[in-house]
Design an enzyme around this catalytic site. Structure first.
Site, PDB file in Angstrom:
ATOM      1  CE1 TYR A 330      45.888  37.198  41.827  1.00  9.10           C
ATOM      2  CE2 TYR A 330      47.965  37.539  42.965  1.00  9.10           C
ATOM      3  CZ  TYR A 330      46.795  38.050  42.445  1.00  9.10           C
ATOM      4  OH  TYR A 330      46.526  39.399  42.540  1.00  9.10           O
ATOM      5  CB  CYS A 331      44.679  34.579  38.362  1.00  5.93           C
ATOM      6  SG  CYS A 331      43.779  35.092  36.866  1.00  5.93           S
ATOM      7  CB  ILE A 332      45.191  31.170  34.892  1.00  2.00           C
ATOM      8  CG1 ILE A 332      45.123  29.926  34.020  1.00  2.00           C
ATOM      9  CG2 ILE A 332      46.610  31.695  34.968  1.00  2.00           C
ATOM     10  CD1 ILE A 332      45.610  30.137  32.601  1.00  2.00           C
TER      11      ILE A 332
END
Length: 601
Positions: A330-332
């Site tokens: 998720y994301c980074i």
């Protein structure tokens, strides 16, 4: 004695009591401000170069195309003069009413007095005219490079939003009405809220978005049953208890971003992605990252990969006895999952069967709106501040992300708290938003320089354990979910990164809404829809969307079907702690609740 006379005494007493409280609060305010830690000036705004470029472009435009500049100015002067004349004529009519109001609707100005009262209406109309004039002046500048234009437009919008008349007590009818109705009590409570926030943030102002006493991690949020089955200095690994008799053989491991805490996926049972996955018959593991202090200053991206990703993957295989696992980033954490997969491919390791990316950027050639904070003026300041503190403090990150939606996350909450004296709402999502984490100094700079600024993953230059990796090395079957109005990881950038990955089996889903609401979108809500297409994930993202089909409702079931096809046969449900693997503690673990005070916290 009239009723007014009877009321005058208690009103005066309340007023005097409030004035006494103001004196005490003022002293507390001065004391709190005196404890403010000095931060690098670059973290408070862009360098002067941004404004100099805007001014130079405006002068150049004036010299080369004076008629366009004059047209803008004359249009603005004409509208302002007409507005003034209309307001005067309305007053001369002998009625207390506002003139005609052609300005667009704006939810900041919802109080009826903005429409009916001549003074408030005049201020509102003139503000919106000023905002339009500034926006048009910047939008018509032809002498700016695209990156500079984005920054000038963004920070111009920030200045415009900051000077909204609703942000000032004397021109906010809601706040004035409440102050009168409460004999000043609302202003005193607002000052109390302001002092509390400044005290809590070591002399800095960061508005509290949610009632800090309303939620307790592990009690009324993050309550899906499970156990911590592994712990090292970087993470706790949570294995969730099964809710079905049978589970798919291939376990699922989720890597949440370490910029925030994992329980965004487990706020409450009704919208818990974690619970939903468990209920679909999966052995689910989730990483809970440590919240680093200054002792983690030298921890870099390789440490997150070695002691985080590769170690968690190995532990999941060991605990379940499976040779392959499915993964989510998720994301980074999705960006870093991509790095890990490219490294594993280079090493000939096939232990990951598939990967899912939630709102993930891997191609930073166009970082979107967040790119205004990725230029050297900000990143140099972050590097200096992180070197001094040993961490990039959650305070700076929280403030930066809030400015991407400043009206929703800064000004409106500040108005309600500091002017209206309202208590923060009991809102689980906003509570999570305020429960941030720090980043190790080295890791933050490596990420910002190597991945964001230099676009190292897409260019094949970012090193993992000393050897560069590229997007072409991500070859496992993958599914990517991006969000249409994401301010942090814009969907076009996400699409471009996925398109460059080496996998021959790619699925791309575009969800409505933003970075959080687009992902935490349970089927029971039937709120946001999503776009899908059988077309290859390649070419221009706009062309892909133009040919995509829209489906109302959550993307979760669609992804669930995709995951099921890659998760093997059904086996007996696995219980945390069975066989030789001990349980260390109950979920949500200890790292997620640890309080870290370091650097500028």
């Amino acid at each position: 004695m009239t009723t007014d006379d009877k009321d005058a005494g208690p009103k005066l007493e309340r007023l005097q009591a409030n004035l006494a409280r103001v004196e005490d609060l003022s002293q507390r305010l001065l004391t709190a401000l005196a404890h403010r830690k000095q931060a690098d000036a670059a973290l408070s705004g862009p360098s002067n170069e941004v404004y100099m470029k805007a001014a130079a472009a405006y002068v150049a435009e004036m010299m080369q195309n004076p008629s366009k500049i004059l047209e803008q100015q004359i249009s603005y002067w004409g509208k302002s003069l007409k507005h003034y004349v209309d307001a005067q004529q309305a007053l001369m009519s002998g009625e207390l009413k506002a003139p005609a109001d052609p300005t667009p609707k704006d939810r900041r100005f919802s109080n009826p007095l903005w429409q009916t009262h001549p003074a408030f209406n005049y201020i509102k109309q003139q503000y919106l005219m000023n905002a339009e004039a500034m926006t048009n002046a910047i939008g018509d500048l032809d002498m700016l490079e695209p990156a500079d234009r984005r920054r000038v437009e963004y920070f111009t919008r920030q200045i415009i939003d900051m000077f909204s008349p609703t942000n000032f007590l004397g021109t906010n009818p809601d706040a004035l009405e409440k102050a009168i109705a409460t004999d000043g009590e609302s202003l005193v409570k607002g000052l109390e809220n302001l002092v509390r926030d400044i005290e809590a943030n070591s002399g800095d102002v960061l508005v509290t978005l949610a009632d800090p006493q309303a939620f307790h991690v592990g009690q009324n949020i993050a309550t899906t049953p499970g156990s911590v089955v592994y712990r090292n200095a970087m993470l706790e690994l949570i294995q969730y208890a099964p809710s079905t008799e049978k589970v798919h053989a291939t376990p699922l491991l989720i890597f949440p971003p370490w910029i925030n805490k994992f329980y965004i996926m487990d706020l409450k049972p009704q919208n818990s992605l974690i619970k939903w996955i468990v209920d679909q018959g999966y052995t689910l593991f989730v990483v809970s990252w440590v919240n680093p202090d200054a002792n983690y200053a030298s921890i870099g991206m390789d440490d997150y990969l070695r002691d985080g990703y590769l170690r968690a993957m190995a532990e999941v295989r060991r605990i379940t006895g499976e040779k392959q696992i499915n993964t989510v980033g998720y994301c980074i954490a999705g960006t870093t999952l991509g790095l890990a997969l490219a490294h594993l491919d280079r090493a000939g390791d096939t232990s990951v069967k598939s990967a899912t990316f939630f709102t993930t950027l891997t191609d930073f050639s166009d970082p979107g709106e967040v790119g205004v904070f990725l230029e050297d003026d900000f990143v140099d300041g972050i590097e200096r501040q992180s070197a001094r503190d040993g961490i990039l403090s959650k305070f700076f990150m929280g403030r930066t992300f809030s400015f991407l939606r400043s009206n929703d996350l800064i000004y409106q909450p500040a108005i309600k708290s500091y002017m209206m004296g309202e208590a923060p709402p009991a809102f689980d999502l906003l509570y999570w938003n305020g429960d941030g984490t720090n980043l190790p100094a080295r890791m933050a700079v490596e990420y910002l320089r190597g991945l964001c600024q230099q676009d190292g993953f897409a260019k094949g230059t970012f090193p993992v354990f000393g050897e560069p990796v590229s997007l072409a090395g991500v070859k496992v079957p993958l599914c990517a979910i991006a969000c249409e109005t994401d301010h942090i990881a814009h969907w076009r950038g996400s699409f471009n990164g996925i398109a460059q990955m080496g996998s021959k089996d790619k699925t791309f889903i575009l969800s409505e809404s933003g970075h959080i609401a687009g992902i935490i979108n349970p089927p029971s809500k039937d709120k946001y829809g999503h776009y899908t297409s059988d077309a290859p994930v390649q070419g221009a993202p706009e062309a892909w969307k133009a040919g995509a089909s829209f489906t109302q409702g959550s993307w979760w079931p669609r992804w669930g079907a995709w995951l099921k096809a890659r998760s093997g046969k059904l086996v007996a449900a696995r219980v945390p702690g069975e066989s030789t693997n001990p349980v260390l503690c109950a979920a949500p673990g200890t790292y997620v609740t640890a309080k870290v005070v370091a650097g500028s916290d």
